[in-house]
Design a protein around this motif. Sequence first.
Motif, short mmCIF file in Angstrom:
data_model
loop_
_atom_site.label_atom_id
_atom_site.label_comp_id
_atom_site.label_asym_id
_atom_site.label_seq_id
_atom_site.Cartn_x
_atom_site.Cartn_y
_atom_site.Cartn_z
N SER A 1 8.69 71.62 54.25
CA SER A 1 9.26 71.26 52.95
C SER A 1 9.31 69.44 53.07
CB SER A 1 10.86 71.53 52.76
OG SER A 1 11.29 71.11 51.49
N VAL A 2 8.40 69.03 52.24
CA VAL A 2 8.22 67.52 52.19
C VAL A 2 9.14 67.21 50.88
CG1 VAL A 2 6.91 65.30 51.97
CG2 VAL A 2 6.25 67.66 53.39
N CYS A 3 10.06 66.42 50.88
CA CYS A 3 10.96 65.82 49.58
C CYS A 3 10.73 64.34 49.47
CB CYS A 3 12.27 66.52 50.00
SG CYS A 3 12.39 68.12 50.61
N PHE A 4 10.51 63.99 48.35
CA PHE A 4 10.40 62.58 47.95
C PHE A 4 11.67 62.47 46.92
CE2 PHE A 4 5.60 62.02 48.51
CZ PHE A 4 5.76 62.18 49.92
N GLY A 5 12.32 61.58 47.24
CA GLY A 5 13.56 61.04 46.21
C GLY A 5 14.38 62.13 45.81
N ALA A 6 14.67 62.44 44.61
CA ALA A 6 15.58 63.39 44.08
C ALA A 6 15.29 64.82 44.69
CB ALA A 6 15.63 63.36 42.63
N SER A 7 13.88 65.10 44.99
CA SER A 7 13.91 66.38 45.63
C SER A 7 14.66 66.81 46.78
CB SER A 7 12.30 66.32 45.75
OG SER A 7 11.55 66.36 44.62
N GLY A 8 14.74 65.69 47.58
CA GLY A 8 15.63 65.91 48.96
C GLY A 8 17.19 66.58 48.63
N VAL B 1 12.90 59.77 51.80
CA VAL B 1 12.06 61.01 52.43
C VAL B 1 12.70 61.78 53.06
CG1 VAL B 1 9.89 61.59 53.43
CG2 VAL B 1 9.93 59.39 51.83
N LEU B 2 12.59 63.06 52.84
CA LEU B 2 13.22 64.19 53.82
C LEU B 2 12.14 65.15 54.33
CD1 LEU B 2 16.61 66.29 53.38
CD2 LEU B 2 14.66 67.36 53.81
N ILE B 3 12.07 65.43 55.45
CA ILE B 3 11.07 66.42 56.03
C ILE B 3 11.54 67.46 56.63
CG2 ILE B 3 8.80 66.95 56.94
CD1 ILE B 3 7.80 63.93 56.16
N ASP B 4 11.48 68.76 56.44
CA ASP B 4 12.06 69.95 57.15
C ASP B 4 10.87 70.69 57.42
OD1 ASP B 4 13.39 72.02 58.45
OD2 ASP B 4 14.44 72.60 56.54
N THR B 5 10.46 70.95 58.71
CA THR B 5 9.13 71.56 59.30
C THR B 5 9.40 72.38 60.62
OG1 THR B 5 6.81 71.32 59.30
CG2 THR B 5 8.18 69.74 60.28
N TYR C 1 6.90 81.59 69.56
CA TYR C 1 8.20 80.99 69.27
C TYR C 1 8.05 79.85 68.35
CZ TYR C 1 10.56 83.78 72.64
OH TYR C 1 11.23 84.96 73.22
N PRO C 2 8.98 79.55 67.54
CA PRO C 2 8.92 78.58 66.21
C PRO C 2 9.70 77.42 66.69
CG PRO C 2 10.81 79.88 65.82
CD PRO C 2 10.30 80.59 67.24
N SER C 3 9.60 76.33 66.09
CA SER C 3 10.20 75.12 66.07
C SER C 3 11.05 74.82 64.71
CB SER C 3 9.39 73.90 66.44
OG SER C 3 8.10 73.59 65.72
N ASP C 4 11.94 73.83 64.59
CA ASP C 4 12.65 73.77 63.49
C ASP C 4 13.18 72.18 63.52
OD1 ASP C 4 13.88 73.71 60.86
OD2 ASP C 4 15.04 75.28 61.48
N MET C 5 13.06 71.57 62.34
CA MET C 5 13.39 70.14 62.69
C MET C 5 13.51 69.42 61.39
SD MET C 5 11.64 66.84 64.14
CE MET C 5 11.43 67.14 65.81
N THR C 6 14.61 68.75 61.08
CA THR C 6 14.44 67.92 59.60
C THR C 6 14.75 66.31 59.98
OG1 THR C 6 15.88 69.71 58.57
CG2 THR C 6 15.69 67.56 57.61
N ARG C 7 13.88 65.59 59.44
CA ARG C 7 14.11 64.02 59.68
C ARG C 7 14.19 63.42 58.31
NH1 ARG C 7 15.54 65.30 64.08
NH2 ARG C 7 15.00 64.94 66.14
N CYS C 8 14.92 62.39 58.20
CA CYS C 8 14.90 61.57 57.00
C CYS C 8 14.71 60.25 57.41
CB CYS C 8 16.45 61.62 56.68
SG CYS C 8 16.77 63.32 55.83
N GLY C 9 14.20 59.49 56.33
CA GLY C 9 13.73 58.11 56.22
C GLY C 9 13.85 57.49 55.00
N PHE C 10 13.58 56.24 54.93
CA PHE C 10 13.58 55.43 53.29
C PHE C 10 12.32 54.68 53.35
CE2 PHE C 10 14.96 53.16 49.87
CZ PHE C 10 15.59 54.00 49.24
N PHE C 11 11.46 54.99 52.30
CA PHE C 11 10.39 54.30 52.39
C PHE C 11 10.52 52.99 51.48
CE2 PHE C 11 6.17 53.58 50.25
CZ PHE C 11 5.17 53.40 51.13
N GLY C 12 10.70 52.03 52.32
CA GLY C 12 11.18 50.67 51.81
C GLY C 12 12.29 50.33 52.18
N THR C 13 13.09 49.48 51.42
CA THR C 13 14.33 49.00 51.71
C THR C 13 15.57 49.89 51.47
OG1 THR C 13 13.63 46.49 51.63
CG2 THR C 13 15.84 46.95 51.68
N PRO C 14 16.24 50.31 52.41
CA PRO C 14 17.41 51.30 51.95
C PRO C 14 18.53 50.77 51.18
CG PRO C 14 17.36 50.98 54.36
CD PRO C 14 16.13 50.32 54.00
#
Length: 368
Positions: free
Chosen positions: A198-205, A223-227, A234-247
């Motif tokens: 799940s790749v989420c830009f802006g309000a989609s997050g 930006v929020l990515i859960d993958t 066996y699976p992996s699972d991780m969510t990471r967040c960041g800001f594209f620009g100046t937070p």
Amino acid sequence: MTATSRTNSRLSDLRARMVETSTDLVALGPSSHMAWLSGVHPHGDERPVLLLVSQDYAGFLMPALNGAAARQSTDLPFHAWRDDDGPTGALNELLAACKATGPRLKVALDETMRTDFALRLLDAMDAPSRCFTEDTVGVLRASKDAAEFDAIKAAHLLNDLAMTAAFDALTIGVTEREIQAVIAASYKAHGADLEFCSVCFGASGAFPHHYSSNAKLTPDTAVLIDTGCRLNGYPSDMTRCGFFGTPTERYKNVFDTVERAVQAALAAAKPGVKACDVDKAARDVIAAAGYGDKFLHRTGHGLGIDIHEPPYIAGNSTAVLAKGNVFSIEPGIYISGNFGVRLEEIVILDDSGPEIFSEMPRDMIRRP
């Protein structure tokens, strides 16, 4: 350890749990329980497939047309049946071999089994009492062994590579689905399969389970990515967040709050602690910051063969955590119409506390 010796070891452990729980018979359908215990991943359709385990016997009810394929994964006996005969005779033979023909036996049913399989089994027995497998197979699966640790670790190291590639690919105009494709390609290049993304830009997050779309990335966007991938079963699972620009200050405040919630949950997670207390540790931090109503889900879930399995790190869970448990810690804050922040680690519990599988930072700020 060979597949046969692993099955024999797990059968021995299961039978010990059956004695402790006064369980006469464990019945597993085509599921991760069956795969964990026997290595068999049978084709799942309407034809009944069962693995029955008693103190004296373990064997399969197996459709004849699936037997040759399944035989490659197990040495356990098959009670085969053909379409033109039906499964009744073979099931009765299997129950007799298990010495499960007496009255009022206690049977633990695979909770993921098809209802018609379960009812067929119960109808073939003499008024059994029934329960699910949380006290037998479930308890054993919740404590990961060294081989499982290695498999889960390897999958998460690949996740680190894919997540880094995804954030490095962020550029003005790229779409959520294009970043999703970068992640899938990274997995494939390293011999793994995409499990989910799940790749989420802006309000989609702000939607915890957003489906990636053709939305394009714009400057100054959260930006929020859960993958997760699957490697060697066996699976992996991780969510990471960041800001594209100046937070923004609001984003930084929310991110800091979620990070402190992660730290609180990590500090609380120890053998002997109830899962609900780990959830509370994270939730109290978020509530104290004024975002209590924006934390929309439990703090975590177990992970093993399945992406989601016990123990569940939730406010209503009285499960007592134990050494070897693998689970997520993933508090989140979701600001409708704006952004969401969720930071997720998968950990394994040791005597001293949790060990994180991932080796990458949680803050993924990128400049356009």
